[in-house]
Design an enzyme around this catalytic site. Structure first.
Site, short mmCIF file in Angstrom:
data_model
loop_
_atom_site.label_atom_id
_atom_site.label_comp_id
_atom_site.label_asym_id
_atom_site.label_seq_id
_atom_site.Cartn_x
_atom_site.Cartn_y
_atom_site.Cartn_z
N GLY A 45 -2.72 2.50 -4.26
CA GLY A 45 -3.28 3.85 -4.38
C GLY A 45 -3.14 4.54 -3.05
N GLN A 50 -4.48 10.86 3.32
CA GLN A 50 -4.07 9.69 4.11
C GLN A 50 -2.69 9.88 4.74
OE1 GLN A 50 -5.19 6.80 0.67
NE2 GLN A 50 -5.30 5.57 2.53
N CYS A 95 -7.61 -0.77 2.10
CA CYS A 95 -7.16 0.63 2.18
C CYS A 95 -6.05 0.73 3.21
CB CYS A 95 -8.33 1.52 2.60
SG CYS A 95 -7.90 3.28 2.73
N LEU A 96 -5.01 1.44 2.87
CA LEU A 96 -3.87 1.58 3.79
C LEU A 96 -4.29 2.24 5.09
CD1 LEU A 96 -1.12 2.57 1.21
CD2 LEU A 96 -1.24 0.45 2.53
N HIS A 137 -12.00 4.73 -5.62
CA HIS A 137 -11.67 4.58 -4.20
C HIS A 137 -10.91 5.80 -3.71
CE1 HIS A 137 -10.19 2.21 -0.58
NE2 HIS A 137 -9.34 3.21 -0.62
N GLU A 138 -9.91 6.23 -4.49
CA GLU A 138 -9.07 7.36 -4.05
C GLU A 138 -9.82 8.69 -4.15
OE1 GLU A 138 -6.34 4.63 -3.05
OE2 GLU A 138 -6.54 6.72 -2.43
N HIS A 141 -11.74 9.38 -1.11
CA HIS A 141 -10.92 9.93 0.00
C HIS A 141 -10.93 11.46 -0.04
CE1 HIS A 141 -9.02 6.58 2.09
NE2 HIS A 141 -8.66 6.02 0.97
C1 LIG Z 1 -2.07 -5.73 6.55
C2 LIG Z 1 -2.59 -4.71 5.61
O1 LIG Z 1 -2.87 -3.58 5.92
O2 LIG Z 1 -2.78 -5.14 4.31
C3 LIG Z 1 -3.02 -4.18 3.35
C4 LIG Z 1 -4.28 -3.64 3.08
C5 LIG Z 1 -4.45 -2.77 2.01
C6 LIG Z 1 -3.36 -2.44 1.23
C7 LIG Z 1 -3.46 -1.52 0.08
C8 LIG Z 1 -4.62 -1.07 -0.35
C9 LIG Z 1 -4.64 -0.08 -1.46
O3 LIG Z 1 -3.63 0.23 -2.05
N1 LIG Z 1 -5.83 0.45 -1.75
C10 LIG Z 1 -5.94 1.46 -2.77
C11 LIG Z 1 -7.33 1.56 -3.26
C12 LIG Z 1 -7.74 0.35 -4.00
C13 LIG Z 1 -8.63 -0.51 -3.44
C14 LIG Z 1 -9.07 -1.62 -4.15
C15 LIG Z 1 -8.60 -1.86 -5.42
C16 LIG Z 1 -7.69 -0.99 -5.97
C17 LIG Z 1 -7.24 0.10 -5.25
C18 LIG Z 1 -2.08 -2.93 1.53
C19 LIG Z 1 -1.93 -3.76 2.61
O4 LIG Z 1 -0.71 -4.11 3.02
C20 LIG Z 1 -0.32 -5.42 2.83
C21 LIG Z 1 0.97 -5.78 3.46
O5 LIG Z 1 -1.01 -6.16 2.14
CO LIG Z 2 -8.00 4.05 0.69
#
Ligand SMILES: CC(=O)Oc1ccc(/C=C/C(=O)NCCc2ccccc2)cc1OC(C)=O
Ligand SMILES: [Co+2]
Length: 174
Positions: A45, A50, A95-96, A137-138, A141
Site C-alpha cells: 500500500g 508518502q 510502512c514504507l 492504514h493508508e 496517511h
Molecule cells: C526493510 C523495510 O523497510 O521493510 C519493509 C517494511 C514495510 C514494507 C511495506 C509496508 C506496506 O506496504 N504497508 C502498507 C500498509 C499496510 C500495513 C499492514 C498491512 C497491510 C498494509 C516493505 C518493506 O520492505 C521490505 C523489503 O520488506
Molecule cells: Co504507511
C-alpha cells in the site's frame, strides 16, 4: 516522473491531504509512477503523501495466495470515505515511510468505503482481512497519521530509540 519515499520523521508526512478535484493526466501520471515504486519496494500500500503529493489518493495491491501482486489486483482509491466499520482485528503492520519497523496495530475488521477511481467514477468497496487493514492504514496517511502514533507510550519510546539507532547505522553505512 521520479518518485522517492518520504520517511519518518519528515514533517511532510504530517500534512492533511487535499481532496482530488481534477481527474486529469497529471493524476494518472502520479498513479502510474506510484505503482512500480510500491512494487519494487515490496510495498502493498502507498499513499500519495508518502511520495510528496498531499492529495487524497492511495494505491493498494494485496498479494495473492502465491504472494504475487498481479496488475489486476491493483486498487487506485481516490477521495475515500468510510461509511461502515465493525469488529476488531490486530495485525503486525509496517510502512514504507517507517522502514524496518513492525508493530501490532488494532484496526476494524470489516469496513465499507465509497471512493472515486482515476476517472472520477464513484465506487463502493466492502473489505475485510488484510485489505481492510491496508485501507485503514493508508486512509490514516491522508490525515497525517502514521501507524506508530497508535502505539502505547512505552512502545513508542522503544520505537523512537530503535529508529534513531537504525537511522544512524544507515547514515554511517552510506
Ligand atoms: C526493510 C523495510 O523497510 O521493510 C519493509 C517494511 C514495510 C514494507 C511495506 C509496508 C506496506 O506496504 N504497508 C502498507 C500498509 C499496510 C500495513 C499492514 C498491512 C497491510 C498494509 C516493505 C518493506 O520492505 C521490505 C523489503 O520488506
Ligand atoms: Co504507511
Amino acid at each position: 516522473m521520479k518518485l522517492t519515499i518520504v520517511e519518518y520523521p519528515d514533517k511532510r508526512l504530517r500534512e492533511k491531504s487535499c481532496e482530488v478535484k481534477e481527474f486529469d493526466d497529471s493524476l494518472h501520471e502520479l498513479l502510474d509512477a506510484m505503482n512500480p515504486l510500491m512494487i519494487s519496494t515490496n510495498g502493498i500500500g502507498l499513499a500519495a503523501i508518502q511520495v510528496g503529493h498531499p492529495i487524497r489518493a492511495l494505491i493498494l495491491n494485496i498479494p495473492d495466495e502465491e504472494g504475487e501482486q498481479p496488475p489486476e489486483n491493483l486498487l487506485e482509491i481516490i477521495n475515500p470515505v468510510m461509511t461502515h466499520k465493525s469488529g476488531e482485528t490486530t495485525y503486525q503492520e509496517g510502512c514504507l515511510s517507517v522502514p524496518q519497523f513492525y508493530e501490532d496495530i488494532k484496526r476494524y475488521e470489516n469496513i465499507i468505503i465509497n471512493y472515486q477511481d482515476r476517472y472520477g467514477n464513484t465506487k463502493t468497496l466492502e473489505a475485510d482481512g488484510l485489505l481492510a487493514i491496508a485501507i485503514q492504514h493508508e486512509m490514516d496517511h491522508l490525515e497525517g497519521i502514521l501507524f506508530i502514533d497508535k502505539l502505547s507510550y512505552a512502545r513508542r519510546k522503544k520505537f523512537e530509540k530503535e529508529y534513531k539507532k537504525m537511522q544512524k547505522e544507515r547514515k554511517n553505512s552510506k
